[in-house]
Design an enzyme around this catalytic site. Structure first.
Site, PDB file in Angstrom:
ATOM      1  N   LYS A   1       0.878  -0.946   0.471  1.00 44.26           N
ATOM      2  CA  LYS A   1      -0.189   0.038   0.125  1.00 44.26           C
ATOM      3  C   LYS A   1       0.538   1.014   0.296  1.00 44.26           C
ATOM      4  O   LYS A   1       2.014   1.291   0.389  1.00 44.26           O
ATOM      5  CB  LYS A   1      -0.457   0.413   1.603  1.00 44.26           C
ATOM      6  CG  LYS A   1      -1.741   1.236   1.050  1.00 44.26           C
ATOM      7  CD  LYS A   1      -2.780   1.292   2.090  1.00 44.26           C
ATOM      8  CE  LYS A   1      -2.625   2.016   3.711  1.00 44.26           C
ATOM      9  NZ  LYS A   1      -2.312   3.367   3.730  1.00 44.26           N
TER      10      LYS A   1
ATOM     11  N   ASP B   1      -3.706   4.397  -2.104  1.00 42.40           N
ATOM     12  CA  ASP B   1      -4.488   4.856  -1.075  1.00 42.40           C
ATOM     13  C   ASP B   1      -4.503   6.922  -1.104  1.00 42.40           C
ATOM     14  O   ASP B   1      -3.499   7.139   0.021  1.00 42.40           O
ATOM     15  CB  ASP B   1      -3.704   3.827  -0.007  1.00 42.40           C
ATOM     16  CG  ASP B   1      -4.042   4.577   0.895  1.00 42.40           C
ATOM     17  OD1 ASP B   1      -5.892   4.896   1.057  1.00 42.40           O
ATOM     18  OD2 ASP B   1      -4.214   4.535   2.962  1.00 42.40           O
ATOM     19  N   LEU B   2      -4.915   7.136  -1.785  1.00 46.43           N
ATOM     20  CA  LEU B   2      -5.124   8.173  -1.823  1.00 46.43           C
ATOM     21  C   LEU B   2      -6.232   8.631  -1.172  1.00 46.43           C
ATOM     22  O   LEU B   2      -6.146  10.005  -1.308  1.00 46.43           O
ATOM     23  CB  LEU B   2      -4.195   8.826  -3.318  1.00 46.43           C
ATOM     24  CG  LEU B   2      -3.315   8.536  -3.690  1.00 46.43           C
ATOM     25  CD1 LEU B   2      -2.818   9.222  -5.089  1.00 46.43           C
ATOM     26  CD2 LEU B   2      -1.922   9.093  -2.939  1.00 46.43           C
ATOM     27  N   LYS B   3      -7.369   8.173  -1.254  1.00 46.94           N
ATOM     28  CA  LYS B   3      -8.401   8.340  -0.552  1.00 46.94           C
ATOM     29  C   LYS B   3      -8.850   9.657  -1.404  1.00 46.94           C
ATOM     30  O   LYS B   3      -9.464  10.910  -0.691  1.00 46.94           O
ATOM     31  CB  LYS B   3      -8.550   8.928   0.792  1.00 46.94           C
ATOM     32  CG  LYS B   3      -8.475   7.656   1.458  1.00 46.94           C
ATOM     33  CD  LYS B   3      -8.192   8.013   2.929  1.00 46.94           C
ATOM     34  CE  LYS B   3      -7.445   7.051   4.069  1.00 46.94           C
ATOM     35  NZ  LYS B   3      -6.495   6.454   4.064  1.00 46.94           N
TER      36      LYS B   3
ATOM     37  N   ASP C   1     -13.674  15.264  -3.817  1.00 46.62           N
ATOM     38  CA  ASP C   1     -13.986  16.439  -4.969  1.00 46.62           C
ATOM     39  C   ASP C   1     -14.755  16.197  -5.603  1.00 46.62           C
ATOM     40  O   ASP C   1     -15.922  15.037  -5.395  1.00 46.62           O
ATOM     41  CB  ASP C   1     -12.609  16.587  -6.233  1.00 46.62           C
ATOM     42  CG  ASP C   1     -11.721  17.468  -6.046  1.00 46.62           C
ATOM     43  OD1 ASP C   1     -13.109  18.820  -6.081  1.00 46.62           O
ATOM     44  OD2 ASP C   1     -11.030  18.344  -5.627  1.00 46.62           O
TER      45      ASP C   1
ATOM     46  N   THR D   1     -11.802   5.744  11.125  1.00 46.94           N
ATOM     47  CA  THR D   1     -11.708   4.834  12.611  1.00 46.94           C
ATOM     48  C   THR D   1     -11.600   6.065  13.286  1.00 46.94           C
ATOM     49  O   THR D   1     -12.087   5.440  14.699  1.00 46.94           O
ATOM     50  CB  THR D   1     -11.282   3.561  12.194  1.00 46.94           C
ATOM     51  OG1 THR D   1      -9.582   3.624  11.523  1.00 46.94           O
ATOM     52  CG2 THR D   1     -11.508   2.516  11.710  1.00 46.94           C
TER      53      THR D   1
ATOM     54  N   ARG E   1       3.383  -1.746  10.679  1.00 47.42           N
ATOM     55  CA  ARG E   1       4.728  -1.590  11.531  1.00 47.42           C
ATOM     56  C   ARG E   1       4.560  -2.988  11.863  1.00 47.42           C
ATOM     57  O   ARG E   1       5.787  -3.246  12.181  1.00 47.42           O
ATOM     58  CB  ARG E   1       4.481  -0.790  12.685  1.00 47.42           C
ATOM     59  CG  ARG E   1       4.225   0.868  11.792  1.00 47.42           C
ATOM     60  CD  ARG E   1       3.798   2.188  13.489  1.00 47.42           C
ATOM     61  NE  ARG E   1       2.293   1.222  12.740  1.00 47.42           N
ATOM     62  CZ  ARG E   1       1.004   2.508  13.587  1.00 47.42           C
ATOM     63  NH1 ARG E   1       2.463   3.357  14.796  1.00 47.42           N
ATOM     64  NH2 ARG E   1      -0.117   2.187  13.278  1.00 47.42           N
TER      65      ARG E   1
HETATM   66  O1  C5P Z   1       1.163   0.128  10.910  1.00 49.21           O
HETATM   67  P1  C5P Z   1      -0.607  -0.063  11.363  1.00 49.21           P
HETATM   68  O2  C5P Z   1       0.296  -1.485  10.334  1.00 49.21           O
HETATM   69  O3  C5P Z   1      -0.665  -0.084  11.754  1.00 49.21           O
HETATM   70  O4  C5P Z   1      -0.518   0.652   9.415  1.00 49.21           O
HETATM   71  C1  C5P Z   1      -1.677   0.547   9.230  1.00 49.21           C
HETATM   72  C2  C5P Z   1      -1.992   1.399   7.476  1.00 49.21           C
HETATM   73  O5  C5P Z   1      -3.594   1.591   7.376  1.00 49.21           O
HETATM   74  C3  C5P Z   1      -0.934   3.033   8.248  1.00 49.21           C
HETATM   75  O6  C5P Z   1      -1.318   2.950   6.237  1.00 49.21           O
HETATM   76  C4  C5P Z   1      -2.981   3.969   8.433  1.00 49.21           C
HETATM   77  O7  C5P Z   1      -3.082   4.977   7.302  1.00 49.21           O
HETATM   78  C5  C5P Z   1      -3.580   2.681   7.009  1.00 49.21           C
HETATM   79  N1  C5P Z   1      -5.419   2.666   7.845  1.00 49.21           N
HETATM   80  C6  C5P Z   1      -5.736   2.708   9.310  1.00 49.21           C
HETATM   81  N2  C5P Z   1      -7.174   2.907   9.786  1.00 49.21           N
HETATM   82  C7  C5P Z   1      -7.497   2.819   8.694  1.00 49.21           C
HETATM   83  C8  C5P Z   1      -7.318   3.548   7.667  1.00 49.21           C
HETATM   84  C9  C5P Z   1      -6.248   3.284   7.262  1.00 49.21           C
HETATM   85  O8  C5P Z   1      -4.836   2.154  10.057  1.00 49.21           O
HETATM   86  N3  C5P Z   1      -9.021   3.332   8.896  1.00 49.21           N
END
Ligand code: C5P
Length: 235
Positions: free
Chosen positions: A30, A57-59, A62, A119, A211
């Site tokens: 992603k 993932d640019l969401k 507009d 979220t 992570r």
């Molecule tokens: O490091 P981690 O597993 O928490 O990363 C989750 C990824 O998913 C990040 O890129 C975060 O921006 C994305 N994300 C999220 N929750 C959302 C939407 C996207 O954690 N509701």
């Protein structure tokens, strides 16, 4: 596409290439705003040329015409999956889809999914700032239904929302879920987390993992263990 999508939340090309060099097979990744705004879309092209599948993932959010034009150009990158905000409305989501179709030409159209409620949005913020009464889950399901009406392929959502969304929109409607942690991990800043096995059990189609993999002592092994867990296997 593999069911585990690794979030490349890095801010430089060097970190991305160092990370990807540990994998000898293509994976699904992603690419979000942080990396895109730092390195531009050339890096997306480069990752694609290395054979990896990409969730861009640019969401987008507009007016319909602008989203259509944006999506037309994103489709030309050959990404596999991209997204818009459902709050932009059915007309905007349809325009995004049309843009992707036009930009894909004879190649497969990238899948298009919608962000419903972030979220990070609390019930209070949704009720007061957005003026949407009721529970967050009801708004999530409502937005998911509109995404389906617009012809989208699915939504980004929490693992805890998958069952309600699949019930409302059908089993084929994709649920892509971040917020994943291994049972042994720290939660970092994620509040409600789920393991890959629980995500699979709830019916999640793809999980987004950052992570837990990128900061692991052995990212490749961790990735393989998570992908196996998502597919109901153990290594
Ligand atoms: O490091 P981690 O597993 O928490 O990363 C989750 C990824 O998913 C990040 O890129 C975060 O921006 C994305 N994300 C999220 N929750 C959302 C939407 C996207 O954690 N509701």
């Amino acid at each position: 596409m593999n069911r585990t999508i690794v979030a490349l939340d890095f801010s430089s090309k060097k970190e991305v290439l160092d990370f990807l060099s540990q994998f000898d097979e293509p994976i699904a990744v992603k690419v979000g705003m942080e990396l895109t705004y730092a390195e531009g879309l050339d890096l997306v092209r480069e990752i694609k040329e290395m054979g990896h599948d990409i969730f861009l993932d640019l969401k987008l959010h507009d007016i319909p015409n602008t989203v259509k034009g944006g999506m037309k150009n994103l489709a030309r990158l050959g990404v596999n999956l991209t997204n818009v905000h459902a709050a932009g409305g059915v007309e905007m989501m349809k325009a995004g889809l049309e843009g992707l179709e036009q930009g894909s030409g004879n190649n497969p159209r990238p899948l298009l999914i919608a962000v419903t409620q972030l979220t990070s949005t609390s019930k209070e913020a949704m009720n007061n700032e957005q003026g949407i009464p009721g529970e967050v889950i009801d708004s999530v399901v409502r937005y998911a239904k509109y995404a389906k009406e617009a012809g989208l392929d699915g939504v980004v959502c929490s693992v805890h929302e998958v069952k309600a969304i699949k019930e409302a929109c059908g089993p084929e409607f994709l649920c892509v879920t971040p917020g994943i942690r291994l049972a042994s991990d720290s939660k970092d800043d994620q509040k409600r987390v789920a393991t890959p096995a629980y995500a699979r059990e709830q019916g999640s189609d793809y999980i987004v993992v950052g992570r837990s993999i990128t900061k692991s002592a052995n990212p490749k092994e961790t990735y393989q263990a998570i992908e196996a867990e998502m597919n109901g296997r153990s290594l």
